[in-house]
Design a protein around this motif. Structure first.
Motif, PDB file in Angstrom:
ATOM      1  N   ASN A 243       0.837  -1.198   0.000  1.00 51.54           N
ATOM      2  CA  ASN A 243       0.000   0.000   0.000  1.00 51.54           C
ATOM      3  C   ASN A 243       0.874   1.251   0.000  1.00 51.54           C
ATOM      4  O   ASN A 243       1.774   1.397   0.825  1.00 51.54           O
ATOM      5  CB  ASN A 243      -0.904   0.009   1.240  1.00 51.54           C
ATOM      6  N   GLY A 244       0.610   2.153  -0.934  1.00 54.40           N
ATOM      7  CA  GLY A 244       1.349   3.403  -0.997  1.00 54.40           C
ATOM      8  C   GLY A 244       2.624   3.355  -1.807  1.00 54.40           C
ATOM      9  O   GLY A 244       3.290   4.387  -1.976  1.00 54.40           O
ATOM     10  N   ALA A 245       2.985   2.181  -2.362  1.00 54.53           N
ATOM     11  CA  ALA A 245       4.230   2.079  -3.122  1.00 54.53           C
ATOM     12  C   ALA A 245       4.182   2.923  -4.392  1.00 54.53           C
ATOM     13  O   ALA A 245       5.160   3.596  -4.748  1.00 54.53           O
ATOM     14  CB  ALA A 245       4.528   0.620  -3.458  1.00 54.53           C
ATOM     15  N   GLY A 246       3.048   2.900  -5.096  1.00 49.07           N
ATOM     16  CA  GLY A 246       2.917   3.703  -6.301  1.00 49.07           C
ATOM     17  C   GLY A 246       2.949   5.191  -6.013  1.00 49.07           C
ATOM     18  O   GLY A 246       3.527   5.980  -6.775  1.00 49.07           O
ATOM     19  N   ASP A 247       2.341   5.594  -4.893  1.00 52.09           N
ATOM     20  CA  ASP A 247       2.366   7.003  -4.503  1.00 52.09           C
ATOM     21  C   ASP A 247       3.789   7.439  -4.153  1.00 52.09           C
ATOM     22  O   ASP A 247       4.212   8.542  -4.490  1.00 52.09           O
ATOM     23  CB  ASP A 247       1.444   7.229  -3.300  1.00 52.09           C
ATOM     24  N   ALA A 248       4.529   6.557  -3.471  1.00 50.40           N
ATOM     25  CA  ALA A 248       5.917   6.857  -3.132  1.00 50.40           C
ATOM     26  C   ALA A 248       6.759   6.990  -4.397  1.00 50.40           C
ATOM     27  O   ALA A 248       7.628   7.869  -4.496  1.00 50.40           O
ATOM     28  CB  ALA A 248       6.481   5.764  -2.226  1.00 50.40           C
ATOM     29  N   PHE A 249       6.510   6.111  -5.376  1.00 48.84           N
ATOM     30  CA  PHE A 249       7.222   6.177  -6.653  1.00 48.84           C
ATOM     31  C   PHE A 249       6.984   7.532  -7.307  1.00 48.84           C
ATOM     32  O   PHE A 249       7.931   8.211  -7.742  1.00 48.84           O
ATOM     33  CB  PHE A 249       6.745   5.046  -7.568  1.00 48.84           C
ATOM     34  N   ALA A 250       5.713   7.941  -7.379  1.00 50.08           N
ATOM     35  CA  ALA A 250       5.378   9.209  -8.025  1.00 50.08           C
ATOM     36  C   ALA A 250       6.038  10.389  -7.321  1.00 50.08           C
ATOM     37  O   ALA A 250       6.589  11.298  -7.964  1.00 50.08           O
ATOM     38  CB  ALA A 250       3.862   9.395  -8.061  1.00 50.08           C
ATOM     39  N   ALA A 251       6.003  10.393  -5.975  1.00 53.54           N
ATOM     40  CA  ALA A 251       6.583  11.509  -5.222  1.00 53.54           C
ATOM     41  C   ALA A 251       8.086  11.612  -5.472  1.00 53.54           C
ATOM     42  O   ALA A 251       8.616  12.711  -5.692  1.00 53.54           O
ATOM     43  CB  ALA A 251       6.298  11.322  -3.734  1.00 53.54           C
ATOM     44  N   ALA A 252       8.786  10.471  -5.442  1.00 52.03           N
ATOM     45  CA  ALA A 252      10.236  10.504  -5.639  1.00 52.03           C
ATOM     46  C   ALA A 252      10.591  10.867  -7.075  1.00 52.03           C
ATOM     47  O   ALA A 252      11.581  11.561  -7.326  1.00 52.03           O
ATOM     48  CB  ALA A 252      10.840   9.153  -5.259  1.00 52.03           C
ATOM     49  N   PHE A 253       9.789  10.396  -8.040  1.00 52.55           N
ATOM     50  CA  PHE A 253      10.018  10.778  -9.440  1.00 52.55           C
ATOM     51  C   PHE A 253       9.891  12.294  -9.591  1.00 52.55           C
ATOM     52  O   PHE A 253      10.729  12.930 -10.236  1.00 52.55           O
ATOM     53  CB  PHE A 253       9.020  10.060 -10.344  1.00 52.55           C
ATOM     54  N   GLY A 256      12.838  14.151  -8.307  1.00 49.82           N
ATOM     55  CA  GLY A 256      13.918  14.151  -9.278  1.00 49.82           C
ATOM     56  C   GLY A 256      13.669  15.148 -10.393  1.00 49.82           C
ATOM     57  O   GLY A 256      14.566  15.891 -10.808  1.00 49.82           O
ATOM     58  N   ARG A 257      12.446  15.184 -10.877  1.00 51.22           N
ATOM     59  CA  ARG A 257      12.093  16.086 -11.978  1.00 51.22           C
ATOM     60  C   ARG A 257      12.289  17.545 -11.575  1.00 51.22           C
ATOM     61  O   ARG A 257      12.834  18.348 -12.330  1.00 51.22           O
ATOM     62  CB  ARG A 257      10.630  15.836 -12.364  1.00 51.22           C
ATOM     63  N   LEU A 258      11.836  17.891 -10.369  1.00 47.90           N
ATOM     64  CA  LEU A 258      11.884  19.281  -9.930  1.00 47.90           C
ATOM     65  C   LEU A 258      13.274  19.704  -9.466  1.00 47.90           C
ATOM     66  O   LEU A 258      13.516  20.895  -9.237  1.00 47.90           O
ATOM     67  CB  LEU A 258      10.868  19.508  -8.815  1.00 47.90           C
ATOM     68  N   THR A 259      14.174  18.737  -9.313  1.00 46.89           N
ATOM     69  CA  THR A 259      15.553  19.068  -8.966  1.00 46.89           C
ATOM     70  C   THR A 259      16.484  18.862 -10.161  1.00 46.89           C
ATOM     71  O   THR A 259      17.702  18.805 -10.010  1.00 46.89           O
ATOM     72  CB  THR A 259      16.037  18.233  -7.762  1.00 46.89           C
ATOM     73  N   GLY A 260      15.890  18.731 -11.365  1.00 47.16           N
ATOM     74  CA  GLY A 260      16.678  18.762 -12.592  1.00 47.16           C
ATOM     75  C   GLY A 260      17.324  17.465 -13.011  1.00 47.16           C
ATOM     76  O   GLY A 260      18.200  17.465 -13.879  1.00 47.16           O
ATOM     77  N   ARG A 261      16.895  16.321 -12.464  1.00 44.18           N
ATOM     78  CA  ARG A 261      17.480  15.042 -12.866  1.00 44.18           C
ATOM     79  C   ARG A 261      16.879  14.556 -14.174  1.00 44.18           C
ATOM     80  O   ARG A 261      15.728  14.861 -14.486  1.00 44.18           O
ATOM     81  CB  ARG A 261      17.240  13.975 -11.792  1.00 44.18           C
ATOM     82  N   PRO A 262      17.631  13.752 -14.947  1.00 43.19           N
ATOM     83  CA  PRO A 262      17.072  13.160 -16.166  1.00 43.19           C
ATOM     84  C   PRO A 262      16.024  12.112 -15.821  1.00 43.19           C
ATOM     85  O   PRO A 262      15.964  11.607 -14.688  1.00 43.19           O
ATOM     86  CB  PRO A 262      18.293  12.540 -16.855  1.00 43.19           C
ATOM     87  N   ALA A 263      15.203  11.755 -16.807  1.00 44.78           N
ATOM     88  CA  ALA A 263      14.053  10.890 -16.552  1.00 44.78           C
ATOM     89  C   ALA A 263      14.453   9.534 -15.968  1.00 44.78           C
ATOM     90  O   ALA A 263      13.770   9.010 -15.075  1.00 44.78           O
ATOM     91  CB  ALA A 263      13.262  10.688 -17.842  1.00 44.78           C
ATOM     92  N   ALA A 264      15.549   8.934 -16.466  1.00 44.66           N
ATOM     93  CA  ALA A 264      15.956   7.625 -15.951  1.00 44.66           C
ATOM     94  C   ALA A 264      16.330   7.694 -14.482  1.00 44.66           C
ATOM     95  O   ALA A 264      16.012   6.796 -13.698  1.00 44.66           O
ATOM     96  CB  ALA A 264      17.121   7.065 -16.768  1.00 44.66           C
TER      97      ALA A 264
END
Length: 322
Positions: A243-253, A256-264
Motif C-alpha cells: 500500500n502506498g508504493a505507487g504514490d511513493a514512486f510518483a513523489a520521488a520521481f 527528481g524532476r523538480l531538482t533537474g534530474r534526467p528521466a531515468a
C-alpha cells in the motif's frame, strides 16, 4: 503571483481501515479472528503523495474536499503533524474512506466507499487557479471531482502529473487525466501490453513522460519516445505491505524532476522510494527521506533500454546514469 509551493496535490485525501487477513483472495467464512487488530488511519493516494514530497524537502500544498467528521479530523491531524499545508473544502457527504485487506505477502485488496462523493462536487475555480499559479507543479489524483479541474489547470500553464493506478487502458473515466497530464504514472497490473499503452498515452495526449510500474519487475519508462526498462530496487527490509508504493514512486520521481534530474534517474528514485514503502506496515504512514533516497546504491542485475521490442542498449551495473 510568486511561486510559494513546489507541488500542489489535488484530491485523494481520506482514511483507510486496515485489516490483515490470512490470505488473498479471502475464502468465505462466517467470521475471522483478526489478532493483529483492525486499525483506521489517515492516508489515501493524495495524502501519501503529499507526505512523500514533503519528506523529500519539497514545499507541498494539498487541496481536497473533507467532511466535518472523525475521518476528516484524522486527515487534518496528519497534515498538521507533518507540516503539510492543507486546504479543505467542506464535503457534506463525508470524508473519503476505504477498507484495505492486506495479505501475508503484502498484497492488498481495497474496498472504496463511493457514497462519500456527489456528482455535483467541484473545486472552486478561482481557488484552483490561485493555488496552481503559486506552484511549480500540480499532481492531480483521479478522485472525484479532480477531472473537472483539469481545464482550469491547463489554462494556468503549470506542468501536471497524474497517477492512473490500475487502469486497464480502456476505462473512459481515466482518459481525461491521461491526456491532460505532462507526466503520467500508472500500474502495469491490468495491462496485457504495457508498451502499447504507454505509447498510446503519449501519442494521444500531452505527456512527454509515461511510467508504468510493475512491482518486482521494475517499471517501463517512456521519455521523449524512448522506452526504458527500469529495474526494481531491492527493499531495505522485509516486505510487509504494498500500500502506498505507487504514490511513493510518483513523489520521488517528481522530486527528481523538480531538482533537474534526467528521466531515468527520476524513475530510479521512484523505484527506491517504492521499495521503501513496501517495508512500512499498512497501519503507519512514513516516507523515505532525501538522504536515504540520494544515498541508495545497488547493482542493476540487467536492466535494458527498449524501443518497440528491440533492445537499444544494455545497462551496466548500478542505477541509471545521472
Amino acid at each position: 503571483m510568486s511561486t510559494r509551493t513546489d507541488v500542489l496535490v489535488l484530491g485523494g485525501a481520506g482514511v483507510d481501515t486496515i485489516v490483515h487477513v490470512p490470505e488473498l483472495p479471502l475464502p468465505y467464512a462466517d467470521s475471522y479472528m483478526i489478532d493483529s487488530g483492525i486499525r483506521t488511519r489517515a492516508g489515501q493516494t493524495g495524502d501519501f503523495v503529499a507526505l512523500g514530497l514533503s519528506a523529500l524537502g519539497l514545499r507541498t500544498h494539498h487541496l481536497d474536499l473533507l467532511g466535518e467528521d472523525p475521518e476528516g479530523d484524522l486527515v487534518r491531524a496528519l497534515h498538521e503533524e507533518r507540516g503539510i499545508a492543507l486546504t479543505a473544502i467542506p464535503q457534506p457527504a463525508g470524508t473519503k474512506r476505504a477498507v484495505n485487506l492486506v495479505g501475508p505477502d503484502g498484497r492488498r485488496l481495497s474496498l472504496y466507499d463511493t457514497s462519500r462523493a456527489r456528482a455535483a462536487d467541484r473545486f472552486p475555480e478561482p481557488l484552483v487557479r490561485s493555488l496552481a499559479a503559486a506552484s511549480r507543479h500540480v499532481h492531480v489524483t483521479i478522485t472525484q471531482p479532480c477531472a473537472h479541474a483539469l481545464p482550469v489547470l491547463r489554462e494556468t500553464g503549470v506542468p501536471l502529473s497524474t497517477d492512473l493506478h490500475d487502469w486497464d487502458g480502456e476505462n473512459p473515466y481515466h482518459e481525461p487525466f491521461a491526456l491532460a497530464a505532462d507526466i503520467v504514472f500508472l500500474s502495469a497490473t491490468a495491462l496485457s501490453d504495457p508498451e502499447r499503452t504507454v505509447r498510446r498515452i503519449a501519442e494521444r495526449g500531452r505527456a512527454r513522460v509515461v511510467v508504468a510500474t510493475a512491482g518486482a519487475d521494475g517499471a517501463y519508462l517512456l521519455a521523449d519516445g524512448e522506452l526504458t526498462r527500469i529495474p526494481a530496487a531491492p527493499p531495505p527490509g522485509p516486505v510487509v505491505d504494498s500500500n502506498g508504493a505507487g504514490d511513493a514512486f510518483a513523489a520521488a520521481f517528481l522530486f527528481g524532476r523538480l531538482t533537474g534530474r534526467p528521466a531515468a534517474r527520476c524513475a530510479w528514485y521512484g523505484a527506491v522510494a517504492g521499495a521503501y514503502a513496501c517495508t512500512v506496515p499498512a497501519t503507519r504512514t512514513a516516507a523515505i527521506g532525501r538522504d536515504e533516497l540520494l544515498g541508495a546504491r545497488v547493482d542493476d542485475p540487467g536492466g535494458a533500454a527498449l524501443a518497440g521490442h528491440q533492445v537499444l542498449r544494455r545497462a551496466g551495473h548500478g542505477p541509471p546514469p545521472a
